[in-house]
Write a protein that holds these residues in place. Structure first.
Motif, PDB file in Angstrom:
ATOM      1  N   VAL A   1       0.823  -1.204   0.000  1.00  0.00           N
ATOM      2  CA  VAL A   1       0.000   0.000   0.000  1.00  0.00           C
ATOM      3  C   VAL A   1       0.861   1.259   0.000  1.00  0.00           C
ATOM      4  O   VAL A   1       0.569   2.231  -0.692  1.00  0.00           O
ATOM      5  CB  VAL A   1      -0.953  -0.018   1.209  1.00  0.00           C
ATOM      6  CG1 VAL A   1      -1.578   1.356   1.426  1.00  0.00           C
ATOM      7  CG2 VAL A   1      -2.045  -1.062   0.995  1.00  0.00           C
ATOM      8  N   ARG A   2       1.930   1.260   0.796  1.00  0.00           N
ATOM      9  CA  ARG A   2       2.775   2.453   0.857  1.00  0.00           C
ATOM     10  C   ARG A   2       3.352   2.797  -0.512  1.00  0.00           C
ATOM     11  O   ARG A   2       3.342   3.955  -0.924  1.00  0.00           O
ATOM     12  CB  ARG A   2       3.917   2.253   1.858  1.00  0.00           C
ATOM     13  CG  ARG A   2       4.870   3.452   1.910  1.00  0.00           C
ATOM     14  CD  ARG A   2       6.046   3.207   2.830  1.00  0.00           C
ATOM     15  NE  ARG A   2       5.618   3.073   4.215  1.00  0.00           N
ATOM     16  CZ  ARG A   2       6.477   2.888   5.230  1.00  0.00           C
ATOM     17  NH1 ARG A   2       7.785   2.799   4.982  1.00  0.00           N
ATOM     18  NH2 ARG A   2       6.025   2.788   6.463  1.00  0.00           N
ATOM     19  N   GLU A   3       3.837   1.793  -1.217  1.00  0.00           N
ATOM     20  CA  GLU A   3       4.430   2.035  -2.540  1.00  0.00           C
ATOM     21  C   GLU A   3       3.372   2.532  -3.523  1.00  0.00           C
ATOM     22  O   GLU A   3       3.628   3.425  -4.338  1.00  0.00           O
ATOM     23  CB  GLU A   3       5.076   0.750  -3.054  1.00  0.00           C
ATOM     24  CG  GLU A   3       5.843   0.900  -4.362  1.00  0.00           C
ATOM     25  CD  GLU A   3       7.116   1.704  -4.234  1.00  0.00           C
ATOM     26  OE1 GLU A   3       7.627   2.159  -5.266  1.00  0.00           O
ATOM     27  OE2 GLU A   3       7.592   1.883  -3.095  1.00  0.00           O
ATOM     28  N   ILE A   4       2.179   1.956  -3.450  1.00  0.00           N
ATOM     29  CA  ILE A   4       1.110   2.382  -4.356  1.00  0.00           C
ATOM     30  C   ILE A   4       0.710   3.831  -4.077  1.00  0.00           C
ATOM     31  O   ILE A   4       0.608   4.657  -4.988  1.00  0.00           O
ATOM     32  CB  ILE A   4      -0.109   1.453  -4.228  1.00  0.00           C
ATOM     33  CG1 ILE A   4       0.113   0.199  -5.069  1.00  0.00           C
ATOM     34  CG2 ILE A   4      -1.385   2.139  -4.688  1.00  0.00           C
ATOM     35  CD1 ILE A   4      -1.089  -0.689  -5.174  1.00  0.00           C
ATOM     36  N   LEU A   5       0.461   4.147  -2.821  1.00  0.00           N
ATOM     37  CA  LEU A   5       0.044   5.514  -2.489  1.00  0.00           C
ATOM     38  C   LEU A   5       1.141   6.509  -2.793  1.00  0.00           C
ATOM     39  O   LEU A   5       0.874   7.628  -3.269  1.00  0.00           O
ATOM     40  CB  LEU A   5      -0.359   5.581  -1.016  1.00  0.00           C
ATOM     41  CG  LEU A   5      -1.627   4.809  -0.624  1.00  0.00           C
ATOM     42  CD1 LEU A   5      -1.911   4.976   0.858  1.00  0.00           C
ATOM     43  CD2 LEU A   5      -2.823   5.263  -1.457  1.00  0.00           C
ATOM     44  N   ASP A   6       2.397   6.134  -2.532  1.00  0.00           N
ATOM     45  CA  ASP A   6       3.512   7.037  -2.832  1.00  0.00           C
ATOM     46  C   ASP A   6       3.621   7.289  -4.328  1.00  0.00           C
ATOM     47  O   ASP A   6       3.839   8.426  -4.772  1.00  0.00           O
ATOM     48  CB  ASP A   6       4.811   6.434  -2.289  1.00  0.00           C
ATOM     49  CG  ASP A   6       5.984   7.403  -2.397  1.00  0.00           C
ATOM     50  OD1 ASP A   6       5.758   8.626  -2.229  1.00  0.00           O
ATOM     51  OD2 ASP A   6       7.108   6.961  -2.653  1.00  0.00           O
ATOM     52  N   THR A   7       3.434   6.232  -5.120  1.00  0.00           N
ATOM     53  CA  THR A   7       3.508   6.384  -6.582  1.00  0.00           C
ATOM     54  C   THR A   7       2.358   7.239  -7.109  1.00  0.00           C
ATOM     55  O   THR A   7       2.549   8.124  -7.946  1.00  0.00           O
ATOM     56  CB  THR A   7       3.498   5.003  -7.250  1.00  0.00           C
ATOM     57  OG1 THR A   7       4.602   4.233  -6.767  1.00  0.00           O
ATOM     58  CG2 THR A   7       3.605   5.136  -8.769  1.00  0.00           C
ATOM     59  N   LEU A   8       1.141   6.969  -6.633  1.00  0.00           N
ATOM     60  CA  LEU A   8      -0.006   7.784  -7.041  1.00  0.00           C
ATOM     61  C   LEU A   8       0.188   9.239  -6.624  1.00  0.00           C
ATOM     62  O   LEU A   8      -0.207  10.159  -7.349  1.00  0.00           O
ATOM     63  CB  LEU A   8      -1.287   7.224  -6.419  1.00  0.00           C
ATOM     64  CG  LEU A   8      -1.796   5.881  -6.953  1.00  0.00           C
ATOM     65  CD1 LEU A   8      -2.994   5.411  -6.143  1.00  0.00           C
ATOM     66  CD2 LEU A   8      -2.162   5.991  -8.424  1.00  0.00           C
ATOM     67  N   ASN A   9       0.809   9.440  -5.484  1.00  0.00           N
ATOM     68  CA  ASN A   9       1.093  10.791  -5.009  1.00  0.00           C
ATOM     69  C   ASN A   9       2.041  11.509  -5.954  1.00  0.00           C
ATOM     70  O   ASN A   9       1.847  12.684  -6.292  1.00  0.00           O
ATOM     71  CB  ASN A   9       1.689  10.712  -3.597  1.00  0.00           C
ATOM     72  CG  ASN A   9       1.467  11.983  -2.791  1.00  0.00           C
ATOM     73  OD1 ASN A   9       0.524  12.729  -3.048  1.00  0.00           O
ATOM     74  ND2 ASN A   9       2.318  12.218  -1.817  1.00  0.00           N
ATOM     75  N   GLU A  10       3.093  10.802  -6.390  1.00  0.00           N
ATOM     76  CA  GLU A  10       4.050  11.380  -7.341  1.00  0.00           C
ATOM     77  C   GLU A  10       3.365  11.721  -8.664  1.00  0.00           C
ATOM     78  O   GLU A  10       3.747  12.679  -9.344  1.00  0.00           O
ATOM     79  CB  GLU A  10       5.194  10.396  -7.589  1.00  0.00           C
ATOM     80  CG  GLU A  10       6.122  10.172  -6.412  1.00  0.00           C
ATOM     81  CD  GLU A  10       6.977  11.390  -6.105  1.00  0.00           C
ATOM     82  OE1 GLU A  10       7.289  12.138  -7.048  1.00  0.00           O
ATOM     83  OE2 GLU A  10       7.307  11.605  -4.932  1.00  0.00           O
ATOM     84  N   MET A  11       2.374  10.930  -9.029  1.00  0.00           N
ATOM     85  CA  MET A  11       1.659  11.166 -10.290  1.00  0.00           C
ATOM     86  C   MET A  11       0.572  12.233 -10.152  1.00  0.00           C
ATOM     87  O   MET A  11      -0.079  12.569 -11.135  1.00  0.00           O
ATOM     88  CB  MET A  11       1.018   9.857 -10.770  1.00  0.00           C
ATOM     89  CG  MET A  11       2.015   8.750 -11.093  1.00  0.00           C
ATOM     90  SD  MET A  11       1.220   7.129 -11.309  1.00  0.00           S
ATOM     91  CE  MET A  11       0.209   7.446 -12.758  1.00  0.00           C
ATOM     92  N   GLY A  12       0.354  12.723  -8.944  1.00  0.00           N
ATOM     93  CA  GLY A  12      -0.657  13.743  -8.723  1.00  0.00           C
ATOM     94  C   GLY A  12      -2.073  13.226  -8.752  1.00  0.00           C
ATOM     95  O   GLY A  12      -3.020  13.982  -9.036  1.00  0.00           O
ATOM     96  N   LYS A  13      -2.273  11.935  -8.438  1.00  0.00           N
ATOM     97  CA  LYS A  13      -3.606  11.334  -8.519  1.00  0.00           C
ATOM     98  C   LYS A  13      -4.325  11.244  -7.177  1.00  0.00           C
ATOM     99  O   LYS A  13      -5.497  10.892  -7.125  1.00  0.00           O
ATOM    100  CB  LYS A  13      -3.503   9.935  -9.140  1.00  0.00           C
ATOM    101  CG  LYS A  13      -3.174   9.943 -10.632  1.00  0.00           C
ATOM    102  CD  LYS A  13      -3.207   8.541 -11.208  1.00  0.00           C
ATOM    103  CE  LYS A  13      -2.983   8.556 -12.719  1.00  0.00           C
ATOM    104  NZ  LYS A  13      -4.129   9.134 -13.435  1.00  0.00           N
ATOM    105  N   LEU A  14      -3.637  11.552  -6.079  1.00  0.00           N
ATOM    106  CA  LEU A  14      -4.290  11.447  -4.772  1.00  0.00           C
ATOM    107  C   LEU A  14      -5.084  12.691  -4.410  1.00  0.00           C
ATOM    108  O   LEU A  14      -6.032  12.622  -3.620  1.00  0.00           O
ATOM    109  CB  LEU A  14      -3.252  11.155  -3.681  1.00  0.00           C
ATOM    110  CG  LEU A  14      -2.606   9.768  -3.721  1.00  0.00           C
ATOM    111  CD1 LEU A  14      -1.743   9.559  -2.487  1.00  0.00           C
ATOM    112  CD2 LEU A  14      -3.651   8.664  -3.833  1.00  0.00           C
ATOM    113  N   LEU A  15      -4.703  13.807  -4.964  1.00  0.00           N
ATOM    114  CA  LEU A  15      -5.411  15.056  -4.680  1.00  0.00           C
ATOM    115  C   LEU A  15      -5.997  15.606  -5.968  1.00  0.00           C
ATOM    116  O   LEU A  15      -5.425  15.413  -7.050  1.00  0.00           O
ATOM    117  CB  LEU A  15      -4.436  16.079  -4.067  1.00  0.00           C
ATOM    118  CG  LEU A  15      -3.951  15.771  -2.648  1.00  0.00           C
ATOM    119  CD1 LEU A  15      -2.962  16.821  -2.188  1.00  0.00           C
ATOM    120  CD2 LEU A  15      -5.122  15.690  -1.673  1.00  0.00           C
ATOM    121  N   PRO A  16      -7.142  16.279  -5.880  1.00  0.00           N
ATOM    122  CA  PRO A  16      -7.841  16.621  -4.643  1.00  0.00           C
ATOM    123  C   PRO A  16      -8.805  15.548  -4.130  1.00  0.00           C
ATOM    124  O   PRO A  16      -9.262  15.629  -2.991  1.00  0.00           O
ATOM    125  CB  PRO A  16      -8.614  17.882  -5.029  1.00  0.00           C
ATOM    126  CG  PRO A  16      -8.884  17.713  -6.485  1.00  0.00           C
ATOM    127  CD  PRO A  16      -7.688  16.997  -7.050  1.00  0.00           C
TER     128      PRO A  16
END
Length: 486
Positions: A42-57
């Motif tokens: 989960v950490r790697e997935i969320l970190d990667t999505l974060n780098e891609m700008g997909k977690l926000l907003p």
């Protein structure tokens, strides 16, 4: 929570710590279509999505909402269920409706239900015996092309068998309301990359190029399939497939790739066909000079072979005399064997081991004088029966495979050509073999279009009685390359 460029790493860490093992599996499953690549935790997935700008907003709040962790929405993200629902109603979703459906089905299943499902599904996918949860079973089914957003019949039937009609109805409702091939479902599944590149280590910095490829795939094809009829795709552009672009192609990795059944009732092409398909890594079963009754027995035996469960495709090549819609085998009298029956032995109902797998039929039919007609060559025609009137106002029939994942390429030629040169190979089949050998980097539909072009080029220089009648129909859902990809 204010909108910024990234979610703080501390929040990602906090969410990871709050999720138990089952919830982490759910989050990994929900994200499979978003990244197009397998990630370990989960950490790697969320970190990667974060780098891609997909977690926000809205992305992170949607993930927690889909997992029903409303407490974390409030505790960590300082928002609520109602606010997230309002956002989902007015903004694009991060998670596909298909993934949401699978998670909802998983939550509704008891342990006994999962055990029953895994047991029933072993007839179609033996590796499911290792599945410890419904979602892990879904992933295995996706890997074997048995389950997809527009391919839910197998799962629906299984729910019926375990007396979970409520879940069967849930799938039926999804079919009626969800877009058949939505943008999210077209992202294709991670399994294609997992199976094709099992040992490849990919960092999160590789995702920008892969994401642009996914965007290109999503806009490449304007014509989408509908539930109403056979799935049809336009012939894709020529050329070798990008080595990174696996999601829109059929899995072709088994060794051998599948069974190739060759039935040559004339005897001129068996050796050439055998050499060609063996070189393509098929397990060839060749039969020559068979009667119509033998033809039936051979098809029945091959359709019942258990190897279909583990192989990725099936090929049938049939060479015979016949009439417009039937073949005779070595018999010169009736009853003839209808060509419709050939493919009927390998439908989902008759041969469940080939569910979701490409089934290819190449037919060379030397048609008797009394029944030969100079038919046009309809390509990708809808419906079960297509007919039209030729210049003599005789009805021309063309039977079209209505099942999914089928290619039907047929050449009809006046039997006088064979009688004039009894030992000559079929130009259609020899051209097919040459193209399969020389054009392996092209997907199959491009090869068949080039084959048609060669046949018609030869017809221009031939007498009318020597002209071929070509029929190409397909219900493929993906690109097909007749090569093993490691």
């Amino acid at each position: 929570m204010s909108v910024c460029s990234k979610v703080p790493a501390a929040i990602i860490h906090q969410i990871e710590q709050e999720l138990d093992k089952d919830e982490q599996e759910i989050m990994l499953f929900l994200c499979r279509d978003i990244l197009d690549l397998p990630l370990p935790d989960v950490r790697e997935i969320l970190d990667t999505l974060n780098e891609m700008g997909k977690l926000l907003p809205y992305g992170l709040s949607e993930l927690l909402y889909r997992m029903r962790r409303y407490d974390l929405l409030k505790k960590i993200l300082k928002t609520g269920k109602g606010s997230v629902e309002a956002d989902l109603a007015s903004h694009p979703h991060l998670v596909s409706d298909y993934r949401v459906l699978m998670v909802e089905l998983s939550e509704a299943l008891e342990k006994e239900d999962v055990a029953s499902l895994v047991f029933i599904l072993q007839d179609y996918a033996g590796r499911l015996t290792k599945a410890k949860s419904f979602l892990s079973a879904v992933v295995e089914l996706e890997k074997q092309n048995l389950l997809a957003p527009d391919q839910l019949d197998l799962l629906e039937n299984c729910f019926k068998n375990i007396q979970r009609k409520d879940l069967k109805l849930k799938i039926q409702k999804y079919k009626q309301t969800a877009p058949c091939l939505s943008r999210s479902s077209q992202q294709s599944f991670v399994n294609a990359v997992q199976m094709s590149l099992p040992n490849l280590a990919i960092s999160k910095h590789s995702f920008s190029s892969l994401n642009s490829i996914s965007e290109t795939k999503g806009s490449m094809n304007g014509n989408h399939a509908t539930r109403a009829g056979p799935v049809q795709l336009p012939v894709q552009e020529s050329g070798a497939c990008n080595s990174q672009c696996f999601g829109d192609r059929y899995r072709m990795q088994s060794q051998p790739l599948g069974i190739c059944l060759i039935i040559d009732c004339i005897g001129n092409d068996a050796r050439m066909l055998t050499d060609t398909f063996r070189a393509l890594h098929f397990k060839v079963q060749c039969n020559t000079y068979v009667s119509a009754e033998d033809l039936k027995r051979i098809l029945q035996n091959v359709a019942s072979m258990p190897e279909h469960k583990v192989y990725d495709s099936f090929v049938c090549v049939l060479v015979s005399r016949g009439n417009f819609r039937s073949v005779y085998g070595v018999d010169q009298d009736v009853p003839a064997f209808q060509l419709d029956w050939v493919k009927n032995y390998f439908t989902v109902e008759a041969c469940p081991g080939l569910i979701g797998k490409p089934k290819l039929f190449f037919i060379q039919n030397y048609v008797e004088h009394r029944s030969y007609q100079d038919a046009a060559s309809p390509v990708e025609v809808d419906g079960k029966e297509h007919y039209k009137f030729n210049k003599d106002e005789r009805v021309q029939y063309s039977t079209i495979p209505s099942e999914a994942d089928i290619v039907w390429s047929q050449c009809r030629l006046n039997v006088s050509v064979l009688e004039r040169s009894p030992s000559s190979s079929s130009y259609y089949l020899s051209s097919l073999c040459q193209l399969l050998h020389d054009r392996q980097r092209l997907h199959l539909l491009d090869i068949l279009i080039e084959l048609n072009n060669r046949i018609y080029g030869k017809d221009v220089l031939s007498r009318p009685k020597e002209h071929c009648s070509l029929h190409l129909h397909h219900t493929l859902r993906k690109k097909l390359f007749l090569t093993q990809r490691q």
